[in-house]
Enzyme design. Structure first.
Site, mmCIF file in Angstrom:
data_model
loop_
_atom_site.group_PDB
_atom_site.id
_atom_site.type_symbol
_atom_site.label_atom_id
_atom_site.label_comp_id
_atom_site.label_asym_id
_atom_site.label_seq_id
_atom_site.Cartn_x
_atom_site.Cartn_y
_atom_site.Cartn_z
ATOM 1 N N ALA A 295 41.645 45.098 47.709
ATOM 2 C CA ALA A 295 42.429 45.282 48.940
ATOM 3 C C ALA A 295 43.175 43.995 49.298
ATOM 4 O O ALA A 295 44.330 44.043 49.749
ATOM 5 C CB ALA A 295 41.501 45.705 50.076
ATOM 6 N N ASN B 69 40.172 32.510 36.983
ATOM 7 C CA ASN B 69 40.126 31.111 37.428
ATOM 8 C C ASN B 69 39.282 30.315 36.420
ATOM 9 O O ASN B 69 38.829 30.857 35.407
ATOM 10 C CB ASN B 69 39.624 31.006 38.874
ATOM 11 N N GLY C 29 42.975 33.075 45.407
ATOM 12 C CA GLY C 29 43.247 33.725 44.118
ATOM 13 C C GLY C 29 43.864 35.100 44.329
ATOM 14 O O GLY C 29 44.741 35.526 43.575
ATOM 15 N N ASP C 30 43.426 35.793 45.377
ATOM 16 C CA ASP C 30 43.981 37.122 45.672
ATOM 17 C C ASP C 30 45.428 37.008 46.158
ATOM 18 O O ASP C 30 46.270 37.848 45.811
ATOM 19 C CB ASP C 30 43.126 37.834 46.727
HETATM 20 O O1 RIB Z 1 38.411 36.850 46.652
HETATM 21 C C1 RIB Z 1 37.878 36.844 47.935
HETATM 22 C C2 RIB Z 1 37.121 38.099 48.181
HETATM 23 O O2 RIB Z 1 36.013 38.132 47.317
HETATM 24 C C3 RIB Z 1 36.539 38.239 49.563
HETATM 25 O O3 RIB Z 1 37.392 38.872 50.472
HETATM 26 C C4 RIB Z 1 35.250 38.996 49.325
HETATM 27 O O4 RIB Z 1 35.263 40.270 49.868
HETATM 28 C C5 RIB Z 1 35.070 39.026 47.813
HETATM 29 O O5 RIB Z 1 35.396 40.253 47.307
#
Ligand code: RIB
Length: 313
Positions: free
Chosen positions: A44, A184, A253-254
């Site tokens: 998400a 990573n 990273g997201d």
């Molecule tokens: O990458 C960060 C995420 O890792 C957090 O939001 C947590 O929910 C884990 O999934």
């Protein structure tokens, strides 16, 4: 600017975040300074990062049949993510993440997958048309690897597997099927068995991943930027991150993966080097604020980012 759908198959977690002066040692109890509950989960988060930049996003996921599940779906709607493939799962709790963030912005995370564990290959059937037609498909490993493999087999566009959390044992197709394998330093080390503590070691690990069958590799290096290597070229692309005041590195990273997917789906004339540089810029911006999704900037950062990227060199 062309615009293609970004389809994310992945996790939703509720993040319980404690801020403390430092991370505790095993067996130690320490006092924290602040507590927050946030919408998280790598899937998400990456989807919301792309949506906030203006990407057309669809999330395939499962939440629990609980209050968190309803709130999560409402949050995604607010962020303009298409939620038609998000199911509430009877008898399962929503996934949760227990996160501690230190004064230096470092974090420790434990996730309990809950409903995310129930996402299965049959769930993909319903979304089959959107997955195969996606401009960019994005996956992680907080949901089952079988689901990731099935989605990769359906995909006709560009695919990114953010192989996080890393697996000690894995099906080799996780390496060979995605267009881009993104990890990573820690994850690269698990997948290769090599140390990744410097840029030189990161290059060796990326080369090893290519030897193991990856088509191309993005290796993110935290505040040191990111490295890109592809099968067809011996030359890696490396870009540093802008230096910023790090408050909370969770989800950086997201932000990187979501931004990278956004550029791939919307800026086909941008070089890979510029995409890496731009994704580093957007990830660096996210660490200047607490939280994950709530730390990601909206469309206003795009102009600043592209200006910064085109002014360099
Ligand atoms: O990458 C960060 C995420 O890792 C957090 O939001 C947590 O929910 C884990 O999934």
């Amino acid at each position: 600017m062309t615009s293609k759908n970004i389809v994310v198959v992945g996790s939703c977690m509720i993040d319980f975040v404690s801020y403390a002066p430092r991370l505790p040692q095993p067996g130690e109890t320490i006092h924290g300074t602040k507590f927050m509950t946030n919408f998280g989960g790598k899937g998400a988060n990456q989807c919301v990062a792309a949506a906030k930049l203006g990407g057309r996003t669809i999330l395939v996921a499962r939440v629990g049949d609980d209050l968190w599940g309803d709130q999560y779906i409402a949050n995604l709607k607010t962020e303009k993510v298409e939620t038609k493939y998000i199911q509430k799962t009877a008898d399962a709790t929503s996934g949760i993440a227990q996160i501690t963030v230190s004064d230096t912005g470092d974090n420790q995370i434990v996730v309990v997958a809950g409903a995310n564990e129930y996402l299965n290959v049959e769930d993909l059937d319903e979304a089959r048309h959107d997955i195969s037609g996606a401009g960019v498909l994005v996956l992680q490993l907080e949901t089952s690897p079988e689901v990731a493999i099935k989605a990769l087999q359906l995909c006709r566009g560009i695919s990114i597997l953010n192989a996080a959390p890393a697996l000690d044992e894995y099906d080799r197709r996780l390496l060979t099927l995605p267009t881009i394998f993104c990890v990573n330093e820690t994850e690269a080390s698990v997948f290769t068995g090599l140390p990744v503590t410097s840029l030189a070691e990161a290059k060796l690990a990326a080369q090893d991943l290519i030897k193991k069958g990856c088509n191309s590799v993005v290796l993110t290096l935290g505040d040191k930027g990111a490295l890109y290597l592809e099968k067809s070229s011996p030359e890696s692309v490396y870009h540093t991150s802008p230096s910023v005041n790090c408050i909370d590195s969770t989800g950086a990273g997201d932000a990187f993966v979501g931004a990278f997917a956004f550029f791939l789906a919307n800026y086909k004339n941008l070089s890979i080097e510029k995409m890496i540089e731009s994704a580093c810029y957007i990830a660096a911006d996210s660490v200047t604020r607490p939280g994950t999704q709530k730390s990601f900037s909206g469309r206003e950062i795009l102009e600043k980012c592209l200006k910064a990227v085109f002014l360099t060199r």
